[in-house]
Write an enzyme that holds these catalytic residues in place. Structure first.
Site, PDB file in Angstrom:
ATOM      1  N   CYS A   1       0.792  -1.242   0.000  1.00 38.80           N
ATOM      2  CA  CYS A   1       0.000   0.000   0.000  1.00 38.80           C
ATOM      3  C   CYS A   1       0.822   1.289   0.000  1.00 38.80           C
ATOM      4  O   CYS A   1       0.515   2.211  -0.757  1.00 38.80           O
ATOM      5  CB  CYS A   1      -0.959   0.005   1.176  1.00 38.80           C
ATOM      6  SG  CYS A   1      -2.269  -1.206   0.954  1.00 38.80           S
TER       7      CYS A   1
ATOM      8  N   ARG B   1      15.787   3.436   2.734  1.00 39.42           N
ATOM      9  CA  ARG B   1      15.867   2.165   2.002  1.00 39.42           C
ATOM     10  C   ARG B   1      15.391   1.000   2.870  1.00 39.42           C
ATOM     11  O   ARG B   1      15.973  -0.081   2.856  1.00 39.42           O
ATOM     12  CB  ARG B   1      17.278   1.919   1.452  1.00 39.42           C
ATOM     13  CG  ARG B   1      17.272   0.928   0.263  1.00 39.42           C
ATOM     14  CD  ARG B   1      18.667   0.516  -0.186  1.00 39.42           C
ATOM     15  NE  ARG B   1      19.485   1.628  -0.525  1.00 39.42           N
ATOM     16  CZ  ARG B   1      20.697   1.868  -0.001  1.00 39.42           C
ATOM     17  NH1 ARG B   1      21.212   1.048   0.883  1.00 39.42           N
ATOM     18  NH2 ARG B   1      21.368   2.938  -0.368  1.00 39.42           N
ATOM     19  N   SER B   2      14.331   1.263   3.669  1.00 41.11           N
ATOM     20  CA  SER B   2      13.776   0.204   4.508  1.00 41.11           C
ATOM     21  C   SER B   2      13.148  -0.866   3.624  1.00 41.11           C
ATOM     22  O   SER B   2      12.761  -0.602   2.490  1.00 41.11           O
ATOM     23  CB  SER B   2      12.711   0.791   5.436  1.00 41.11           C
ATOM     24  OG  SER B   2      11.567   1.137   4.676  1.00 41.11           O
TER      25      SER B   2
ATOM     26  N   ASP C   1      20.458   5.870   1.882  1.00 37.12           N
ATOM     27  CA  ASP C   1      20.306   5.771   3.341  1.00 37.12           C
ATOM     28  C   ASP C   1      21.657   6.072   3.985  1.00 37.12           C
ATOM     29  O   ASP C   1      22.589   6.500   3.284  1.00 37.12           O
ATOM     30  CB  ASP C   1      19.709   4.431   3.775  1.00 37.12           C
ATOM     31  CG  ASP C   1      20.675   3.273   3.685  1.00 37.12           C
ATOM     32  OD1 ASP C   1      21.834   3.472   3.263  1.00 37.12           O
ATOM     33  OD2 ASP C   1      20.277   2.155   4.032  1.00 37.12           O
TER      34      ASP C   1
END
Lengths: 320, 320
Positions: free
Chosen positions: A148, A183-184, A206
């Site tokens: 989502c 950049r999770s 990141d």
């Protein structure tokens, strides 16, 4: 909505969500029956219950049936398994954290990808990275859902006409350079991959450094590849990027405005303010938050699941 | 239309013209009477006569009345003057060269700006550079017409969605960097000014060097300003530019493909091929020629003149 002295359009997610909401309502009205979403709550976290209440409210507004089911967390896996096989249910959402440990991931893996409105099933995630857009290749009638939050950002970029619909589907970001700060595994990396698969050259940033996500010269590769850009920092990425998307948690980090290029599109998906107010002196468009889009995108995912569900049932009844 | 191995869309002006043609036909059908164009031919140049025949054919196709009038060149100025005051005429086009000298310019100055379909009247040209978009500021009902070739290129950029209609009118190129190779007074310089007035940062290139046309940081200036970029060449401009527009006459000049950025939009308005075939390995969109658009844009200008003409007559009859 721009201030009188600046050329920057400040765009609220709620106004973008409104356009999508109308589209979603029309689609729901055209379905043979309202789609049915089940929410699974198995913790005492007040934030989770609030999110559940919010889902209920939004579903009602859109004409979606919603059932909230509460479980003891030890029983949840069975509950999900049963729901996978319950023909009256089109979509499922689990309110995390449940165990607040790695174990929560096995719950995610339990939800059938045919009912996963959040787009977190391993097969869906893998398809997204692999740039496989349908579950039924090569018939291509059933889309592989996207998670989502990254999808909400894609929809925002479509609304802002950063996606060029003159170009072919799947290549509509060709020529765009986009910096994604974060950049999770939950948002930043999937988002960078999605945008690169759509043709952009993405600089994924990141604290450890900068990676380039790209389908290469002339988009000759079918899917993105990533590589370390040695020695690069925001200093190199930002002046090149037409779009800057930032989602750094905490209130310490600010995107340095002086590095942003003239007329860039800037989007913040952090709950904190990653951009300083002077971003409006540089940007052509600034989206300060994206929350309101995420729930509409979830309902959009639900519609697609409900359609596929009906088609599957029809195929099954014909084959009897 | 792209070749199977490349991601580049090759777009013919004829296909873009087709979309605009339909729009133009609908507009003409909605007018109380067909607009009436007069063509003025005063030379023996077969190319001029061919262009006149082509105008006649295109007018017929679009439902526009066209009258070709032939003059001895010494009588042309009087002929134009009379036509300026002839109420049955909406628009005028002169087939140049007539004297093939500076004297042709005084013919251009004779055509009333209220009937000048080519947009070459001094007042119109001045308005264009000054970013004044209406003849009746601040009422703003009557647009100041633009010269056909630059306008054709603007219409192509709109069709390709390089103009972002999400942004406000007059700022829809904000954030775009465009190289225009050719700085002639006829096309290159007015085009660079037009694009900069619409918000782009333009690098205007010719053999003497590179000039930047821009409304400055945050588009704070009402109109573009230009300045020399000392020491710049295509080497500096092209890697920055999302759009490359080239119109160098002769077959010697070629845009160096290796300098073009990945996914750029490339448009050739020279009668020669300014781009080499390998541009398709780099560009997202390539428009090899623009001729077909120019005549449609001329008819579009005629419609606007006819509308304004009717409005003027109505005002006059009311004030009697």
């Amino acid at each position: 909505m721009a201030s009188s002295t600046s050329s920057c359009k400040v765009v609220l997610a709620s106004s973008i969500a409104k356009a999508l909401t109308n589209q979603v309502r029309d689609e729901i009205a055209s379905l043979p029956r309202p789609p049915h979403l089940h929410g699974f709550l198995a913790n005492q976290d007040p934030a989770a219950r609030m999110y559940a209440d919010w889902t209920a409210k939004t579903c009602k507004e859109h004409g979606v049936e919603f059932t909230l089911r509460e479980f003891d967390r030890e029983d949840l896996e069975d509950g999900l398994q049963n729901a996978n096989h319950d023909d009256s249910i089109d979509g499922m959402i689990v309110y995390y954290p449940v165990f607040d440990s790695r174990r929560d991931q096995t719950l995610q893996w339990t939800v059938s990808m045919y009912k996963d409105v959040e787009g977190l099933s391993p097969q869906l995630i893998s398809n997204m990275y692999q740039n496989i857009r349908f579950l039924d290749v090569p018939t291509n009638t059933q889309k592989s859902l996207l998670p989502c939050t990254p999808l909400a950002i894609v929809k925002i970029l479509e609304h802002l006409q950063i996606y060029n619909t003159f170009l072919d589907y799947g290549k509509r970001l060709f020529g765009k350079r986009i910096t994604v700060i974060n950049r999770s595994e939950v948002v930043g990396r999937p988002l960078a991959a999605l945008l690169a698969n759509d043709g952009a050259e993405v600089y994924s940033v990141d604290v450890t450094g900068v990676q380039q996500f790209s389908r290469g010269s002339g988009l000759k590769k079918q899917k993105h590849e990533s590589r370390e850009l040695e020695g690069w920092t925001l200093e190199q990425c930002l002046p090149l990027s037409e779009v800057v998307i930032s989602g750094v948690p905490g209130d310490k980090f600010k995107v340095p405005t002086y590095l942003i290029r003239e007329g860039a599109v800037c989007i913040n998906f952090s709950t904190e303010k990653n951009f300083t107010p002077d971003v409006k002196d540089k940007a052509s468009i600034f989206v300060p938050a994206i929350g309101k889009m995420t729930i509409v995108v979830l309902i959009r995912n639900l519609i697609q699941l409900a359609r596929a569900h009906d088609a599957r049932r029809e195929r099954e009844s014909r084959s009897l």
